[in-house]
Design a protein around this motif. Structure first.
Motif, PDB file in Angstrom:
ATOM      1  N   ALA A  67      49.401  -5.750  17.291  1.00 25.95           N
ATOM      2  CA  ALA A  67      50.300  -5.054  18.205  1.00 25.95           C
ATOM      3  C   ALA A  67      51.642  -4.897  17.510  1.00 25.95           C
ATOM      4  O   ALA A  67      52.012  -5.727  16.672  1.00 25.95           O
ATOM      5  N   GLY A  68      52.353  -3.826  17.865  1.00 22.30           N
ATOM      6  CA  GLY A  68      53.644  -3.591  17.229  1.00 22.30           C
ATOM      7  C   GLY A  68      54.304  -2.344  17.775  1.00 22.30           C
ATOM      8  O   GLY A  68      53.963  -1.886  18.877  1.00 22.30           O
ATOM      9  N   VAL A  69      55.221  -1.799  16.981  1.00 24.73           N
ATOM     10  CA  VAL A  69      56.026  -0.655  17.415  1.00 24.73           C
ATOM     11  C   VAL A  69      55.675   0.554  16.551  1.00 24.73           C
ATOM     12  O   VAL A  69      55.662   0.445  15.326  1.00 24.73           O
ATOM     13  N   VAL A  70      55.413   1.679  17.196  1.00 27.78           N
ATOM     14  CA  VAL A  70      55.137   2.905  16.437  1.00 27.78           C
ATOM     15  C   VAL A  70      56.381   3.269  15.635  1.00 27.78           C
ATOM     16  O   VAL A  70      57.480   3.330  16.192  1.00 27.78           O
ATOM     17  N   ASP A  71      56.254   3.468  14.323  1.00 27.42           N
ATOM     18  CA  ASP A  71      57.451   3.859  13.558  1.00 27.42           C
ATOM     19  C   ASP A  71      57.354   5.256  12.961  1.00 27.42           C
ATOM     20  O   ASP A  71      58.340   5.783  12.474  1.00 27.42           O
ATOM     21  N   ALA A  72      56.162   5.862  12.987  1.00 27.17           N
ATOM     22  CA  ALA A  72      56.044   7.258  12.555  1.00 27.17           C
ATOM     23  C   ALA A  72      54.775   7.846  13.148  1.00 27.17           C
ATOM     24  O   ALA A  72      53.798   7.126  13.348  1.00 27.17           O
ATOM     25  N   VAL A  73      54.798   9.144  13.426  1.00 27.79           N
ATOM     26  CA  VAL A  73      53.592   9.801  13.945  1.00 27.79           C
ATOM     27  C   VAL A  73      53.271  11.017  13.089  1.00 27.79           C
ATOM     28  O   VAL A  73      54.163  11.679  12.556  1.00 27.79           O
ATOM     29  N   GLY A  74      51.982  11.296  12.938  1.00 26.06           N
ATOM     30  CA  GLY A  74      51.547  12.455  12.183  1.00 26.06           C
ATOM     31  C   GLY A  74      51.511  13.704  13.056  1.00 26.06           C
ATOM     32  O   GLY A  74      51.786  13.654  14.259  1.00 26.06           O
ATOM     33  N   ASP A  75      51.134  14.819  12.428  1.00 29.34           N
ATOM     34  CA  ASP A  75      51.063  16.096  13.148  1.00 29.34           C
ATOM     35  C   ASP A  75      50.054  16.004  14.297  1.00 29.34           C
ATOM     36  O   ASP A  75      48.996  15.381  14.160  1.00 29.34           O
ATOM     37  N   GLY A  76      50.420  16.645  15.396  1.00 29.20           N
ATOM     38  CA  GLY A  76      49.478  16.786  16.499  1.00 29.20           C
ATOM     39  C   GLY A  76      49.364  15.575  17.402  1.00 29.20           C
ATOM     40  O   GLY A  76      48.525  15.548  18.300  1.00 29.20           O
ATOM     41  N   VAL A  77      50.195  14.551  17.158  1.00 28.83           N
ATOM     42  CA  VAL A  77      50.094  13.346  17.992  1.00 28.83           C
ATOM     43  C   VAL A  77      50.910  13.520  19.269  1.00 28.83           C
ATOM     44  O   VAL A  77      52.077  13.884  19.220  1.00 28.83           O
ATOM     45  N   THR A  78      50.252  13.298  20.382  1.00 30.48           N
ATOM     46  CA  THR A  78      50.956  13.289  21.664  1.00 30.48           C
ATOM     47  C   THR A  78      50.612  11.978  22.358  1.00 30.48           C
ATOM     48  O   THR A  78      49.640  11.325  22.008  1.00 30.48           O
ATOM     49  N   GLY A  79      51.401  11.603  23.315  1.00 28.80           N
ATOM     50  CA  GLY A  79      51.073  10.401  24.085  1.00 28.80           C
ATOM     51  C   GLY A  79      51.778   9.152  23.609  1.00 28.80           C
ATOM     52  O   GLY A  79      52.156   8.316  24.420  1.00 28.80           O
ATOM     53  N   VAL A  80      51.964   9.005  22.305  1.00 30.97           N
ATOM     54  CA  VAL A  80      52.789   7.909  21.791  1.00 30.97           C
ATOM     55  C   VAL A  80      53.779   8.470  20.786  1.00 30.97           C
ATOM     56  O   VAL A  80      53.489   9.457  20.097  1.00 30.97           O
ATOM     57  N   GLY A  81      54.944   7.832  20.714  1.00 33.73           N
ATOM     58  CA  GLY A  81      55.973   8.302  19.785  1.00 33.73           C
ATOM     59  C   GLY A  81      56.718   7.137  19.176  1.00 33.73           C
ATOM     60  O   GLY A  81      56.519   5.985  19.566  1.00 33.73           O
ATOM     61  N   PRO A  82      57.568   7.441  18.190  1.00 37.01           N
ATOM     62  CA  PRO A  82      58.322   6.379  17.519  1.00 37.01           C
ATOM     63  C   PRO A  82      59.079   5.503  18.516  1.00 37.01           C
ATOM     64  O   PRO A  82      59.680   6.014  19.469  1.00 37.01           O
ATOM     65  N   GLY A  83      59.008   4.199  18.303  1.00 33.59           N
ATOM     66  CA  GLY A  83      59.679   3.250  19.188  1.00 33.59           C
ATOM     67  C   GLY A  83      58.802   2.695  20.286  1.00 33.59           C
ATOM     68  O   GLY A  83      59.174   1.720  20.947  1.00 33.59           O
ATOM     69  N   ASP A  84      57.644   3.291  20.492  1.00 36.38           N
ATOM     70  CA  ASP A  84      56.761   2.820  21.568  1.00 36.38           C
ATOM     71  C   ASP A  84      56.056   1.518  21.168  1.00 36.38           C
ATOM     72  O   ASP A  84      55.462   1.450  20.089  1.00 36.38           O
ATOM     73  N   PRO A  85      56.074   0.515  22.055  1.00 36.91           N
ATOM     74  CA  PRO A  85      55.280  -0.685  21.787  1.00 36.91           C
ATOM     75  C   PRO A  85      53.810  -0.425  22.113  1.00 36.91           C
ATOM     76  O   PRO A  85      53.492   0.106  23.182  1.00 36.91           O
ATOM     77  N   VAL A  86      52.944  -0.781  21.186  1.00 36.91           N
ATOM     78  CA  VAL A  86      51.513  -0.492  21.368  1.00 36.91           C
ATOM     79  C   VAL A  86      50.667  -1.686  20.914  1.00 36.91           C
ATOM     80  O   VAL A  86      51.105  -2.530  20.139  1.00 36.91           O
ATOM     81  N   MET A  87      49.441  -1.728  21.453  1.00 38.83           N
ATOM     82  CA  MET A  87      48.430  -2.626  20.894  1.00 38.83           C
ATOM     83  C   MET A  87      47.275  -1.761  20.417  1.00 38.83           C
ATOM     84  O   MET A  87      47.125  -0.623  20.851  1.00 38.83           O
ATOM     85  N   LEU A  88      46.483  -2.324  19.505  1.00 41.77           N
ATOM     86  CA  LEU A  88      45.506  -1.502  18.789  1.00 41.77           C
ATOM     87  C   LEU A  88      44.079  -1.828  19.200  1.00 41.77           C
ATOM     88  O   LEU A  88      43.694  -2.995  19.286  1.00 41.77           O
ATOM     89  N   ASN A  89      43.306  -0.767  19.417  1.00 41.21           N
ATOM     90  CA  ASN A  89      41.851  -0.889  19.515  1.00 41.21           C
ATOM     91  C   ASN A  89      41.333  -0.918  18.067  1.00 41.21           C
ATOM     92  O   ASN A  89      41.489   0.060  17.346  1.00 41.21           O
ATOM     93  N   PRO A  90      40.703  -2.025  17.657  1.00 42.43           N
ATOM     94  CA  PRO A  90      40.345  -2.156  16.230  1.00 42.43           C
ATOM     95  C   PRO A  90      39.202  -1.263  15.766  1.00 42.43           C
ATOM     96  O   PRO A  90      38.973  -1.144  14.570  1.00 42.43           O
ATOM     97  N   GLY A  91      38.487  -0.603  16.670  1.00 39.23           N
ATOM     98  CA  GLY A  91      37.320   0.190  16.304  1.00 39.23           C
ATOM     99  C   GLY A  91      37.687   1.648  16.090  1.00 39.23           C
ATOM    100  O   GLY A  91      38.165   2.318  17.007  1.00 39.23           O
ATOM    101  N   VAL A  92      37.430   2.154  14.887  1.00 40.16           N
ATOM    102  CA  VAL A  92      37.765   3.544  14.551  1.00 40.16           C
ATOM    103  C   VAL A  92      36.463   4.331  14.402  1.00 40.16           C
ATOM    104  O   VAL A  92      35.605   3.975  13.600  1.00 40.16           O
ATOM    105  N   SER A  93      36.334   5.389  15.201  1.00 32.77           N
ATOM    106  CA  SER A  93      35.085   6.162  15.201  1.00 32.77           C
ATOM    107  C   SER A  93      35.364   7.602  14.758  1.00 32.77           C
ATOM    108  O   SER A  93      36.512   8.051  14.752  1.00 32.77           O
TER     109      SER A  93
END
Ligand SMILES: [Zn+2]
Length: 357
Positions: A67-93
Motif C-alpha cells: 500500500a502507498g501513495v500514487v506518485d505518477a499515472v500513465g496515459d488513459g488512467v482515470t479513477g486514481v491520481g497522484p497523491g491518492d492513497p491506495v492498496m494493491l491487488n497483487p494479481g495482474v491479469s
C-alpha cells in the motif's frame, strides 16, 4: 530506490536490502506507487526458496502485498491520481484471454503476481496496472499503512474460497485448518460473516484462544487432539459441510474423512506437500466435491474492499518491521509465530524504513 531483493535462488541467505534501479515512469493504463508498507505471505517464502519453473531476473524485488501513495499515472488512467492513497491487488491479469473476458481474472492464462512473476512491493516504488490500485476506504480510526498492505492477498483468496467456491451458507459447519495462517484467519472471519459455525484448528493454544475472540465456535489443537475423531463427536457423527484447506499432505486425508454427505473441500495451497491421499469411495458414496481456488477476480476484489469500507474484515497486523529489517520479518513468518499479518514499513525520506506511528 531501496528494495529488499532476492539475488539468487535458494533461501533467505540470498536476500538483501539493496539500491535497485527505479521502475521508471508508468506506461499507458499504469500507475507508479510510492509504497509505504508491504505485508508478507507464505508465497514470498516459496519465492525465496525457489518455485519450480520460475525464472527470476535478479535482483528480484520480493513482496506481493503493498500500500502507498500514487506518485505518477500513465496515459488513459482515470479513477486514481497522484497523491491518492491506495492498496494493491497483487494479481495482474491480461484482460484479453477467454477467462479474463469471462470475468475470471485469477484463471487468466497469463496471470502474474507481484513479487513472484513481477517486481514486488518490498521497495520504495512499484509500477502496476491502475486497475490493481484500490483507493483506501475511509475508516475511523483510519487504516494504518501496515493494515492497508495486509489486506488484499489473504482476504481475496479466502473470500473466493468461502463465498464463491464453497458457497458457505448460514447454519453450515466449516472446518478451518491452521487458523494462525493468514488465509485461514481470513476464512474464519468470512465464514462467521456468512453465519456459519466454525471449527478452527491450530497447534498453538494461544492462537486458538485468539480465534475464539474472533468468533470460532469450537477450537481444536491439532497437535494434541485427533481432529477427525473430535469433529465426528462434535457433529454427532455427521461431519462438516465445508473444509477450508491449505495445509496439503498432512491434513488431506482427514479433510476428506470429516466431510458430511454432500460436503465441499476447498483448497488454495499445499504447504506440507502436494500429494494427498483421497479415499475415492468416500468421494462418490458421500457425493463430495473437491474444489481448487487461487486469488480472486476483480468483482470479488471490489466486494472485499467494499466490506472493508463498512468496517468488516479489517486486517489484523501481527508485527511491523522497518524495511532494513525485512529479513527478520521473513524469519518470523518462517517460524510461524505470527497472529495476523507481518508487515514491513517503507519510509522514502530516510530510506531506513523507520517511521513514527
Ligand atoms: Zn487473461
Amino acid at each position: 530506490m531501496r528494495a529488499f531483493v532476492l539475488r539468487a535462488a535458494g533461501g533467505l541467505d540470498h536476500t538483501a536490502l539493496v539500491d535497485a534501479p527505479d521502475p521508471g515512469p508508468p506506461g499507458p493504463g499504469q500507475v507508479r506507487v510510492a509504497l509505504r508498507a508491504a505485508a508478507l505471505n507464505q508465497l514470498d517464502l516459496f519465492v525465496v526458496r525457489g518455485l519450480p519453473g520460475s525464472e527470476y531476473r535478479y535482483p528480484h524485488v520480493l513482496g506481493a502485498d503493498g500500500a502507498g501513495v500514487v506518485d505518477a499515472v500513465g496515459d488513459g488512467v482515470t479513477g486514481v491520481g497522484p497523491g491518492d492513497p491506495v492498496m494493491l491487488n497483487p494479481g495482474v491479469s491480461c484482460h484479453a484471454c477467454e477467462f479474463c473476458r469471462a470475468g475470471e481474472h485469477s484463471l487468466c492464462v497469463r496471470y502474474q503476481l507481484l513479487g513472484e512473476h513481477l517486481p514486488g512491493t518490498l521497495a520504495e516504488l512499484v509500477v502496476v496496472p491502475a486497475r490493481n490500485a484500490a483507493p483506501l476506504p475511509p475508516l475511523e480510526p483510519a487504516l494504518s499503512w501496515p493494515e492497508a498492505a495486509a489486506f488484499s492477498l489473504v482476504t481475496l483468496t479466502a473470500w473466493r474460497m468461502v463465498v464463491t467456491r464453497a458457497q458457505v451458507k448460514a447454519g453450515e459447519t466449516v472446518l478451518v485448518w491452521g487458523v494462525g495462517g493468514g488465509v485461514s484467519l481470513a476464512a474464519l472471519r468470512i465464514a462467521k460473516l456468512r453465519g456459519a459455525r466454525v471449527i478452527a484448528t491450530s497447534s498453538s493454544d494461544a492462537k486458538l484462544a485468539a480465534a475464539r475472540t474472533l468468533g470460532a465456535d469450537v477450537t481444536l489443537n491439532h497437535r494434541t487432539q485427533k481432529v477427525a475423531a473430535e469433529v465426528r463427536a462434535l457433529t454427532s457423527k455427521r461431519g462438516v459441510d465445508v473444509v477450508v484447506e491449505n495445509v496439503g499432505r498432512a491434513t488431506w486425508e482427514d479433510s476428506v474423512r470429516v466431510l458430511a454427505k454432500g460436503g465441499r473441500l476447498v483448497t488454495c495451497g499445499a504447504t506440507t506437500g502436494p500429494m494427498g491421499v483421497t479415499d475415492i469411495r468416500r468421494l462418490f458414496w458421500n457425493h463430495l466435491t473437491v474444489m481448487g481456488s487461487t486469488m480472486g477476480n476483480e468483482a470479488e476484489y471490489r466486494e472485499i474492499v467494499r466490506l472493508l469500507g463498512i468496517g468488516e474484515l479489517r486486517p489484523i497486523v501481527d508485527r511491523v518491521y522497518p524495511l532494513a529489517d525485512a529479513r527478520a520479518a521473513f524469519e518470523r513468518l518462517e517460524r510461524g509465530e505470527q497472529w495476523g499479518k507481518i508487515a514491513v514499513e517503507i519510509d522514502r525520506e530516510t530510506g531506513s524504513g523507520k517511521r513514527e506511528t
